[in-house]
Each structure stands twice: as C-alpha cells, then as structure tokens.
Scaffold this motif. Structure first.
Motif, PDB file in Angstrom:
ATOM      1  N   PHE A 221      -4.836   5.828  -6.072  1.00  0.00           N
ATOM      2  CA  PHE A 221      -5.749   6.967  -6.116  1.00  0.00           C
ATOM      3  C   PHE A 221      -5.542   7.919  -4.953  1.00  0.00           C
ATOM      4  O   PHE A 221      -5.616   9.136  -5.129  1.00  0.00           O
ATOM      5  CB  PHE A 221      -7.193   6.494  -6.185  1.00  0.00           C
ATOM      6  CG  PHE A 221      -7.522   5.837  -7.494  1.00  0.00           C
ATOM      7  CD1 PHE A 221      -7.258   6.457  -8.701  1.00  0.00           C
ATOM      8  CD2 PHE A 221      -8.074   4.581  -7.521  1.00  0.00           C
ATOM      9  CE1 PHE A 221      -7.540   5.846  -9.904  1.00  0.00           C
ATOM     10  CE2 PHE A 221      -8.365   3.951  -8.720  1.00  0.00           C
ATOM     11  CZ  PHE A 221      -8.100   4.587  -9.913  1.00  0.00           C
ATOM     12  N   SER A 222      -5.244   7.409  -3.768  1.00  0.00           N
ATOM     13  CA  SER A 222      -5.014   8.317  -2.650  1.00  0.00           C
ATOM     14  C   SER A 222      -3.706   9.084  -2.834  1.00  0.00           C
ATOM     15  O   SER A 222      -3.645  10.280  -2.547  1.00  0.00           O
ATOM     16  CB  SER A 222      -5.037   7.568  -1.316  1.00  0.00           C
ATOM     17  OG  SER A 222      -4.070   6.551  -1.291  1.00  0.00           O
TER      18      SER A 222
ATOM     19  N   LEU B  74      -7.636  -4.616  -3.788  1.00  0.00           N
ATOM     20  CA  LEU B  74      -8.270  -3.319  -3.587  1.00  0.00           C
ATOM     21  C   LEU B  74      -7.286  -2.296  -3.035  1.00  0.00           C
ATOM     22  O   LEU B  74      -7.299  -1.131  -3.430  1.00  0.00           O
ATOM     23  CB  LEU B  74      -9.475  -3.462  -2.649  1.00  0.00           C
ATOM     24  CG  LEU B  74     -10.220  -2.177  -2.335  1.00  0.00           C
ATOM     25  CD1 LEU B  74     -10.801  -1.570  -3.604  1.00  0.00           C
ATOM     26  CD2 LEU B  74     -11.301  -2.421  -1.312  1.00  0.00           C
ATOM     27  N   TYR B  75      -6.413  -2.690  -2.135  1.00  0.00           N
ATOM     28  CA  TYR B  75      -5.504  -1.721  -1.520  1.00  0.00           C
ATOM     29  C   TYR B  75      -4.520  -1.140  -2.517  1.00  0.00           C
ATOM     30  O   TYR B  75      -4.001  -0.027  -2.313  1.00  0.00           O
ATOM     31  CB  TYR B  75      -4.762  -2.328  -0.322  1.00  0.00           C
ATOM     32  CG  TYR B  75      -3.777  -3.417  -0.644  1.00  0.00           C
ATOM     33  CD1 TYR B  75      -2.465  -3.114  -0.944  1.00  0.00           C
ATOM     34  CD2 TYR B  75      -4.151  -4.754  -0.614  1.00  0.00           C
ATOM     35  CE1 TYR B  75      -1.547  -4.106  -1.218  1.00  0.00           C
ATOM     36  CE2 TYR B  75      -3.243  -5.756  -0.886  1.00  0.00           C
ATOM     37  CZ  TYR B  75      -1.938  -5.421  -1.187  1.00  0.00           C
ATOM     38  OH  TYR B  75      -1.042  -6.410  -1.462  1.00  0.00           O
TER      39      TYR B  75
ATOM     40  N   PHE C 293      -5.309  -0.217  -5.665  1.00  0.00           N
ATOM     41  CA  PHE C 293      -6.000   0.899  -6.291  1.00  0.00           C
ATOM     42  C   PHE C 293      -6.237   2.033  -5.306  1.00  0.00           C
ATOM     43  O   PHE C 293      -6.145   3.209  -5.665  1.00  0.00           O
ATOM     44  CB  PHE C 293      -7.307   0.425  -6.916  1.00  0.00           C
ATOM     45  CG  PHE C 293      -7.084  -0.475  -8.090  1.00  0.00           C
ATOM     46  CD1 PHE C 293      -6.563   0.016  -9.269  1.00  0.00           C
ATOM     47  CD2 PHE C 293      -7.351  -1.818  -8.008  1.00  0.00           C
ATOM     48  CE1 PHE C 293      -6.326  -0.810 -10.348  1.00  0.00           C
ATOM     49  CE2 PHE C 293      -7.123  -2.663  -9.075  1.00  0.00           C
ATOM     50  CZ  PHE C 293      -6.609  -2.159 -10.249  1.00  0.00           C
ATOM     51  N   LEU C 294      -6.521   1.707  -4.046  1.00  0.00           N
ATOM     52  CA  LEU C 294      -6.667   2.743  -3.034  1.00  0.00           C
ATOM     53  C   LEU C 294      -5.360   3.505  -2.843  1.00  0.00           C
ATOM     54  O   LEU C 294      -5.357   4.726  -2.674  1.00  0.00           O
ATOM     55  CB  LEU C 294      -7.124   2.135  -1.709  1.00  0.00           C
ATOM     56  CG  LEU C 294      -8.549   1.601  -1.670  1.00  0.00           C
ATOM     57  CD1 LEU C 294      -8.829   0.935  -0.330  1.00  0.00           C
ATOM     58  CD2 LEU C 294      -9.549   2.696  -1.937  1.00  0.00           C
ATOM     59  N   GLY C 295      -4.237   2.808  -2.890  1.00  0.00           N
ATOM     60  CA  GLY C 295      -2.931   3.457  -2.781  1.00  0.00           C
ATOM     61  C   GLY C 295      -2.649   4.385  -3.952  1.00  0.00           C
ATOM     62  O   GLY C 295      -2.203   5.521  -3.766  1.00  0.00           O
TER      63      GLY C 295
ATOM     64  N   TYR D 270       0.833  -1.199   0.000  1.00  0.00           N
ATOM     65  CA  TYR D 270       0.000   0.000   0.000  1.00  0.00           C
ATOM     66  C   TYR D 270       0.868   1.250   0.000  1.00  0.00           C
ATOM     67  O   TYR D 270       0.617   2.190  -0.754  1.00  0.00           O
ATOM     68  CB  TYR D 270      -0.946   0.003   1.194  1.00  0.00           C
ATOM     69  CG  TYR D 270      -1.751   1.265   1.289  1.00  0.00           C
ATOM     70  CD1 TYR D 270      -2.834   1.486   0.443  1.00  0.00           C
ATOM     71  CD2 TYR D 270      -1.425   2.265   2.196  1.00  0.00           C
ATOM     72  CE1 TYR D 270      -3.561   2.653   0.509  1.00  0.00           C
ATOM     73  CE2 TYR D 270      -2.148   3.430   2.268  1.00  0.00           C
ATOM     74  CZ  TYR D 270      -3.212   3.619   1.424  1.00  0.00           C
ATOM     75  OH  TYR D 270      -3.936   4.774   1.481  1.00  0.00           O
TER      76      TYR D 270
END
Length: 108
Positions: free
Chosen positions: A80-81, A73-74, A76-78, A13
C-alpha cells in the motif's frame, strides 16, 4: 548487529514496496489505455477484472516468495505504501500526459 530475522523482514518490506510501486505504474498505464480505447462498459468491466486478477496473483506470489505464504502486516504496508507513493507522484503526471495526447489525437 542486526539479526537475520529482522534483515529478512526488511528485505521483504522493500521488495513489497517496489512491487506496490510497480502495481501503481501498471494501474496508471491501464487507465491511460482505457481512456485511449474508449470502449463500451462490458469491455471496460472485463479489463478491470482482468487487471485486478493479475495484481492479485502478483500479491499472492510475492507473499509466498517473501514469507512462505504467511500473512504479515509489513507485506501489506509495503504494497500500500508503494502504491500510494506511485499514485501521488506519477499518477497526475501520467494522467495529464494521456489527456494531452488524447486531445492532440482528437484534433487530427
């Protein structure tokens, strides 16, 4: 004690967060260069496609490095964030600087 699996995911992440921020910086630099060049629509279109292809290859390569190609999922969250953090902190400063430089250049 933290398990090995959770530690690997946390490291993945953080790595994706950093790569997302780097992608945001590349986008900011590219936007400034595009303003500086003021080229035609075809050149802008070609440069946009080239930028997104490079960023896509970076995402796919990092996904392969972090998870062996598995989609998590993590990841893509990484991405985008990291991108959003860069967009909301650095983008407006870089945009103002580019506008100032272009304004000074047009006066000369």
């Amino acid at each position: 004690m933290i398990s090995e699996f959770v530690r690997i995911q946390a490291e993945g992440y953080v790595l994706c967060l950093m790569v997302g921020a780097a992608m945001g910086i590349v986008g900011v630099v590219f936007g400034g260069l595009r303003k500086l060049l003021r080229s035609g629509k075809i050149v802008t279109w070609f440069c946009d496609i080239a930028l997104w292809l490079v960023l896509s290859v970076a995402i796919i390569a990092l996904n392969y490095i972090c998870c062996g190609g598995r989609i998590r999922l993590y990841i893509f969250l990484g991405f985008f964030s990291g991108f959003l953090i860069t967009f909301y902190t650095i983008n407006w400063v870089a945009s103002k600087m580019a506008d100032y430089i272009l304004y000074r250049k047009s006066k000369d």
